[in-house]
Structures are given as C-alpha cells and as structure tokens.
Write an enzyme that holds these catalytic residues in place. Structure first.
Site: not given
Length: 323
Positions: A117, A141, A145
């Site tokens: 991402s 998040y 990643k």
C-alpha cells in the site's frame, strides 16, 4: 500451474482472478468472506473458505491444487479504522502473512506477489513518490503493510523466496459488471451510494495547497492494477529480475473535486458537493510515480477518470438490478 489468490473474493482480488483466467493462467481462491463475496468468484475457480491465519488450511489448499505461487491480497485494509483496531489489523495483516509464508515453506512454494500500500509512505515530503521515498507509515494499517514487506525480504534471504510487493493507493472502477467496490470507506462507492440514495456527496476540506483546494490522490483503475499482478507473477515464473517494491501510481493524480465533477458528468445526476471541515491527517497531495512498474510490469493508465467513474457506476447499478 495454479496460483493461489488470497482474498480472491474481494473487490481487487476478484479482478486479479479474472485477469489470470483471461491470460490463460489457472488459479484458486482462499477467502474468509469477512469483506469478500462468494459470488465474485467464478464457479470454475476452486474456492476455499477460510482464513490465512489457518496454516494447515493453507498447506492443504496448496497441495490439493498444485499451487506454484501466491498473490497475497487478503488482509484488513481500512487505514482509518486500523487506528481504533490496531491489534486486529496486525493479526490479519502481519500474523496472516507470517502463516502464509510458513505454509509456503512447508509445501515448497517459492513465489509471491504481495499487495502492499501507498500507506507505507505516510505523508510524503516530495510531490511525487518513488520506490526510494522514505517510508513513514502513520496508521497501524500502513505499518502492517510495511512489516509484511520486511517479512518477504527476510524470508527471501533465509529460503530464496522470489517476491515483489506492489504499492498502490486508491483503486477504483470495475472491469466487470458483476464486481463492484463494496467498501464503506472509499471515495467512489461513498459518492455513488449517496447519489443512488438521493443524498449529496461531501468534500472534506477545500482549503488545501492544491490547484482547486481539495486533496489530490492517485486513482487507478482496478483492471489495470490486476494486469500488473499477472505480469509480476509471470516474471517470477520466468525468473526475470524484479524490484522488491513497485509503485502502481498515476504520476499526476486527481483532486477530490475533479472526481466529483466526473461523477456529475458521467452519471447525469446534477449535484453540488457539500463542503465539510478537513479531516485530521489528510495531506494535501499523495501521488506516486509508476515508471519502474511501466518498465517491468506492463503498468500504464489505460482508463481516464470518466471511464473509471462509468465502469464503477455501471457495476453498482448492475448489482442493484441483480438483487
């Protein structure tokens, strides 16, 4: 020669599955259906319902279907929500990747394309992000990643794993009227749902340091994205040299107001967006270069903003009719 697509019943995963099939490559899907949809997976594709946290299930699926490589898309993908649910985010994205790599090692599967991402960059300091830009994730998040990328890197040193990670930001549109974005957090579905329900879409902040005052982001068509996953898988099979990380970026981006203008133009629904205060943590601009991916992964922007909106609108309305 089968590729296992984790999260293959999701919006992006289902497009990746179709891209593999259209290129003549076999695949199987594993998905726990927490955000995916069984109906997004073609009936001809083997489907395993379950979690990437289940190592034994993964081992069994890989052996049963003769898997030679993995496209890893399964995970918890909501950056904003991850701030309230950090433990869940790390369990799904980091622990899940760890279990997947363990299963691959047991079976002897040595190729993986990892869905990363642009959230790994945080708020960029430069106007155009490249693969060498500093990674400063600002959410659990984004952190999860980045840790996933590190796991692949370290496993490659230990076992010879062949891998590449694809970083992208806003994935939009549809390559099939049978698949649409069902996320409650992404801009395109939020605007489309508002229009279908007779509500006025909202813009959060119109005083950013951008040409029209609204945030600028990368928006890339999901079908274009899927094709580069296939190109990465082919390169791994053919043992061509790949970078550890690629940005699938537009190079110039679109503003929120430009997206709203396209929504009005394409759907035929006239509206004036309601202006709301800024949301905390939204940077002015995040746009990535896709030059390396264009060189190695057949990456290019095949769809303009009107085509992105038209395909998303068509797929969402098709879903409404099918209910």
């Amino acid at each position: 020669m089968t590729w296992l697509v984790t999260g293959g019943a999701g919006y992006i995963g289902a497009h990746v599955v179709r891209a593999f099939l259209e290129e003549g490559l076999e695949c199987a899907v594993i998905d726990d259906l927490s955000s995916g949809h069984r109906g997004f997976v073609p009936e001809t594709v083997p489907f395993v319902e379950g979690s990437v946290l289940d190592t034994e299930l993964l081992v069994g699926a890989m052996r049963t279907h003769g898997v030679v490589g993995v496209v890893h898309l399964a995970g918890f993908k909501y950056a904003g929500v991850s701030v309230q649910r950090p433990l869940h985010t790390f369990e799904q994205n980091v622990t899940g990747t760890l279990h997947l790599l363990q299963a691959m090692q047991v079976v002897g599967v040595d190729k993986i394309v990892y869905s990363s991402s642009a959230a790994t960059f945080g708020t960029p300091q430069e106007p155009l992000v490249t693969e060498t830009s500093p990674t400063r994730p600002e959410s659990p998040y984004g952190e999860s990643k980045l840790v996933g990328e590190w796991l692949l890197r370290d496993q490659a040193v230990a076992t010879g794993l062949r891998h590449t990670s694809l970083r992208y930001f806003n994935v939009v549109g549809s390559g099939s009227d049978t698949i649409h974005d069902t996320s409650p957090h992404n801009l395109f579905p939020l605007v489309i749902e508002a229009l279908l329900e007779g509500r006025t879409p909202q813009i959060y902040g119109a005083d950013y340091d951008t040409p029209d005052g609204t945030c600028v982001r990368d928006y890339v068509h999901v079908a274009d994205l899927a094709l580069s996953h296939v190109a990465a898988a082919r390169a791994l099979v053919e043992e061509r040299p790949l970078e550890p990380v690629y940005n699938l970026g537009s190079g110039d981006g679109l503003s929120v107001r430009q997206v709203m203008d396209a929504m009005r133009r394409v759907t035929g629904v006239d509206f004036t967006p309601e202006l709301q205060p800024r949301r905390p943590g939204d940077p002015d601009r995040i746009v990535a270069s896709g030059e390396l991916a264009a060189r190695d992964l057949d990456w290019r922007m095949r769809h303009d903003v009107d085509e992105m909106v038209a395909s998303a609108w068509r797929a969402r309305r098709a879903a409404e009719v099918a209910r």
